[in-house]
Design a protein around this motif. Sequence first.
Motif, PDB file in Angstrom:
ATOM      1  N   ALA A 193      -1.808  -0.684   3.148  1.00 53.26           N
ATOM      2  CA  ALA A 193      -0.486  -1.319   3.029  1.00 53.26           C
ATOM      3  C   ALA A 193       0.567  -0.331   2.552  1.00 53.26           C
ATOM      4  N   THR A 194       0.178   0.542   1.607  1.00 52.73           N
ATOM      5  CA  THR A 194       1.195   1.428   1.020  1.00 52.73           C
ATOM      6  C   THR A 194       1.401   2.720   1.812  1.00 52.73           C
ATOM      7  N   ASN A 195       0.519   3.016   2.731  1.00 56.21           N
ATOM      8  CA  ASN A 195       0.641   4.291   3.439  1.00 56.21           C
ATOM      9  C   ASN A 195       0.790   4.200   4.948  1.00 56.21           C
ATOM     10  N   GLU A 196       0.531   3.039   5.510  1.00 55.81           N
ATOM     11  CA  GLU A 196       0.653   2.925   6.963  1.00 55.81           C
ATOM     12  C   GLU A 196       1.926   2.172   7.304  1.00 55.81           C
ATOM     13  N   ILE A 197       2.527   2.554   8.382  1.00 59.57           N
ATOM     14  CA  ILE A 197       3.749   1.859   8.817  1.00 59.57           C
ATOM     15  C   ILE A 197       3.366   0.798   9.839  1.00 59.57           C
TER      16      ILE A 197
END
Lengths: 197, 459
Positions: A193-197
């Motif tokens: 969630a925090t690193n993929e767009i």
Amino acid sequence: MIGKSGVNSILNFLKGILMTESNLMVISVMDRDRSGIVAEVTEGISALGGNLADLRESVLCGYFTMILLAGFPGNVTAEQVEKGLAKQTSSRVSVEPAEGALVEAQASEHVYVLSAVGRDRVGLVAQVSRFCCNRGVNILDLASHVDGDQYTMMLQIDLSDIQSLEEFKSELSAFGDASHLNLVLQHNDIFRATNEI
Amino acid sequence: MIRSDQILKTVEMIQKEHLDVRAVTMGICLLDCRTGDAESTALKIREKIRTLAGDFVATCDRIGGKYGVPVVNKRISVTPIAHVGAGFSCDGFIRLAKALDEAATEVGIDIIGGFSANVEKGINLGDMNLIRAVPEALAVTGKVCSSINAGSTRHGLNMDAVALLGETVKAAADASASSHGFGAAKLVVFANQPGDNPFMAGAIHGLGEADAVINVGVSGPGVIARALERRIAAEGAENLGLDDLAEEIKQATFRVTRCGELIGRQVAKALGLPFGVVDLSLAPTPSVGDSVGEILNILGVDDIGAPGSTAIVAMLNDAVKKGGSFASQSVGGLSGAFIPVMEDSVLADAAERGCLTLEKLEAMTCVCSVGLDMVPIPGDTDPETIAAIIADELMIGVINSKTTAARLIPVPGKAAGDFVSFGGLFGESVVLPIRNTGKSSRFVKFGGRIPAPIHSLKN
């Protein structure tokens, strides 16, 4: 109506059948890194009528390693593939017929990331992986790097067989204290969630 | 596999910077609880809240535990009670407020919002009885919050309502004099109030919403402050422009928002409810290191309220919206930085030193959400002055097509410079002075409406 995940599982199932019929093999390659290894190996696979299904490669300290999954015509054997590839490349190649699950384990709700940071010393990875092994925890992926005398490990682990997450966390905490490692367990989805767009 | 440095950055954000989900709020429609009388309506309200939210707190805690990201506040917002209790007397509305309080206790939440009415264009009998019931309702309940929408960009500002609310704010404080006017801390007056805001005291479940929905408020300002400090420490302040720092805020907000939405959607899925919105607001708490004021310090003003403060709040608010909007599938609520004086220790300190004044706060609310929030004012302030402050604040929202609000606490028996503390999340501060008190009553007594603004010729 079938949801997106339903469609995906059907596609994966069909992919599995097709791959089984096309005689799937796992090929591993290792060599001192140089240009042309991927080209030689994949040309060799094409020459034998093989269709590449998946590939991972990595280079560490000037050494190259690669693992490939390829489907071959039904009459081709692992020995023939090994011999065929030996003609194409000087790199060390070994070939195994693929068995079992043909589709890589999907990221499930039981996949967690364990990060372990501590002073570099002999046996760190062995200690952590033994801790996981003793509890039936499978390591799906592992990466590590050294920064000065600090050693950092990232393990993607599958906790499907863990009955109580709380218990595992407290065991992990005790293990971290005993082995002087800063261990942090977080769900894989948080990192996605925090690193993929 | 995600890269190691990305994993470490996220681990740091969660472990050291105390990333959390600030609020998961369940919106519940109570329109189907209406019966002919207050007593049976009260029973149906309790039953519906118990049925829908019985597992709410446990579910939030379980999912927070699974992901290692705690859900700090679990709350409920309901259909504005003026709609549910239309036709009831003041006593009937107070009965409904008690039912909300009892239901909140039963399901284990700390605050329930929605003792509310929309009077942006006119006040009907139900609205009037609810507003008259507000002071006592807030004094006899512990968990109920009230919000009244008195204006909108579409309809202008209802000055009859604003005048009445000036008196209501004062009465709410006086009715809870033994707790320093705490009742007024649970009452907020809005312009352009959203129906999906998860943050208290202004959360309601709007009329356009589904039967029940889960909305989420993202983590607080502490994570953004730490990200800025880290970037400045790594590269040196002299090597960074404000655009670089705005980019850092965007990126940190992206991560924070993603976590909030992940947890919110998981809670909604577990409860079998639709997911509503992520509210991008940075909501401070009185804890050290969880302050919007601190971000202003980091971004270069030595004290809050100094020239430049408004520009920094504007940049912060915009960067948060940009990062959050990109991260989330559905953004809503208030979505901006809050500057609640009592709830933000750095703002409260600046107010104590006299650096942060009511006028500067008002200017800052032009460029951020949500308004003059948790501002303690002298207990002897007259109702017309309170109404005029509310009118000033709400017109900022009406003219600029944004939400603004006023949560003023005329602290009984306290004068400017005296100290007041509500404890916990509601915080503490000195009482702010009001300049030019008692000079606005002719304006307020005109009543009527300030017409809706023109939507062209923008300047």
